[in-house]
Write an enzyme that holds these catalytic residues in place. Structure first.
Site, short mmCIF file in Angstrom:
data_model
loop_
_atom_site.label_atom_id
_atom_site.label_comp_id
_atom_site.label_asym_id
_atom_site.label_seq_id
_atom_site.Cartn_x
_atom_site.Cartn_y
_atom_site.Cartn_z
N SER A 146 0.83 -1.21 0.00
CA SER A 146 0.00 0.00 0.00
C SER A 146 0.86 1.26 0.00
O SER A 146 2.00 1.24 0.49
CB SER A 146 -0.91 0.02 1.23
OG SER A 146 -1.72 -1.11 1.26
N1 SAM Z 1 -0.51 -5.03 4.03
C1 SAM Z 1 0.29 -4.86 2.87
C2 SAM Z 1 1.28 -3.74 3.07
O1 SAM Z 1 1.99 -3.81 4.02
O2 SAM Z 1 1.34 -2.82 2.26
C3 SAM Z 1 -0.50 -4.67 1.62
C4 SAM Z 1 -1.15 -5.90 1.16
S1 SAM Z 1 -1.90 -5.95 -0.41
C5 SAM Z 1 -2.58 -4.36 -0.69
C6 SAM Z 1 -3.31 -6.95 -0.02
C7 SAM Z 1 -2.98 -8.37 0.34
O3 SAM Z 1 -4.20 -9.03 0.71
C8 SAM Z 1 -2.39 -9.20 -0.78
O4 SAM Z 1 -1.14 -9.68 -0.40
C9 SAM Z 1 -3.40 -10.33 -0.99
O5 SAM Z 1 -2.81 -11.56 -1.33
C10 SAM Z 1 -4.05 -10.38 0.39
N2 SAM Z 1 -5.37 -11.04 0.44
C11 SAM Z 1 -6.42 -10.95 -0.42
N3 SAM Z 1 -7.44 -11.71 0.01
C12 SAM Z 1 -7.03 -12.30 1.18
C13 SAM Z 1 -7.64 -13.19 2.11
N4 SAM Z 1 -8.88 -13.66 1.96
N5 SAM Z 1 -6.92 -13.57 3.19
C14 SAM Z 1 -5.66 -13.13 3.39
N6 SAM Z 1 -5.03 -12.28 2.54
C15 SAM Z 1 -5.71 -11.86 1.46
#
Ligand code: SAM
Length: 227
Positions: free
Chosen positions: A74
């Site tokens: 993000s």
């Molecule tokens: N938190 C991160 C950071 O430090 O910037 C950003 C993460 S990214 C925007 C969103 C994440 O959510 C992705 O890695 C994706 O694989 C994960 N994601 C999507 N659906 C999910 C679920 N049902 N359970 C766990 N993770 C999930």
């Protein structure tokens, strides 16, 4: 050079990216009127170590960056805004859904401190593994990385003082509401093409209120309570 910056420079003289991080955080502090605790946490966490090697030089631009597997880290302003809305305190237990490479989890871990705990769930095993590796190398002992479907929360460690989701859900997932403590707060993006950041508050009687903060853009939340 101001005294405060002088001090920080001494503490971070080994970090070639400190100057860039400092400039970004000074700008965000003014633009977002950041609290001291969010400012300090983000000034401390080396975002460049959480992005793939070839993106290190871009780590202190205020923008999302690719982290592989079609996912992103993000943008710093979004991490800051979510931390402020969560109203984090030392000692809290926090659930993050969507670890990515663990940057946001590290920022929250700085704020809740050693007496607090961050449980972070990631559905893609390779990302979770990388996050674990980075967080461990940086010495974060108060972060637990779990592989799984975070749309269902993580019952084993519930209840949580705070919950945040870093991928956009169709609606607020019911298990997350259940796993939030009375008096707790949750922040998450909701929606598909049109997404809004939503703040959910559970009062001491267990009643739940939600308000909308504003429009945002996140990757979709997958899984049972996702898309
Ligand atoms: N938190 C991160 C950071 O430090 O910037 C950003 C993460 S990214 C925007 C969103 C994440 O959510 C992705 O890695 C994706 O694989 C994960 N994601 C999507 N659906 C999910 C679920 N049902 N359970 C766990 N993770 C999930």
């Amino acid at each position: 050079m101001g005294k405060e910056k002088d001090q920080e420079m001494n503490d971070n003289s080994f970090d070639p990216y400190f100057e860039k991080r400092f400039r970004l955080m000074e700008r965000l502090k003014d633009e977002l009127n950041l609290s001291e605790k969010v400012y300090k946490a983000m000034l401390k966490v080396p975002r460049h170590l959480f992005v793939p090697f070839n993106y290190r030089d871009d780590a202190y631009a205020d923008t999302p960056l690719p982290i592989g597997k079609d996912q992103t880290i993000s943008a710093p302003h979004m991490v800051a805004i979510m931390c402020e809305l969560l109203d984090l305190e030392e000692g809290q237990k926090v659930l993050e859904v969507g670890t990515g490479r663990g940057y946001h989890a590290a920022v929250v871990a700085e704020i809740v401190g050693e007496k607090g705990k961050v449980v972070t769930v990631e559905r893609i095993p390779e990302l979770a593994e990388k996050a674990r590796e980075i967080l461990e190398a940086l010495g974060y002992k108060n972060v637990m990385v779990v592989v799984g479907d975070g749309s269902k929360g993580f019952e084993e460690e519930a209840p949580y003082d705070r919950i945040f989701v870093t991928a956009s859900a169709p609606d607020v997932p019911k298990p997350l509401i259940q796993q939030l403590k009375a008096g707790g707060k949750m922040v998450l993006p909701v929606g598909n093409f049109m997404q809004n950041l939503v703040v959910v508050e559970k009062d001491e009687k267990g009643e739940v209120k939600r308000r909308t903060w504003g429009a945002v853009r996140f990757v979709p939340l997958m899984g049972e309570y996702g898309f």
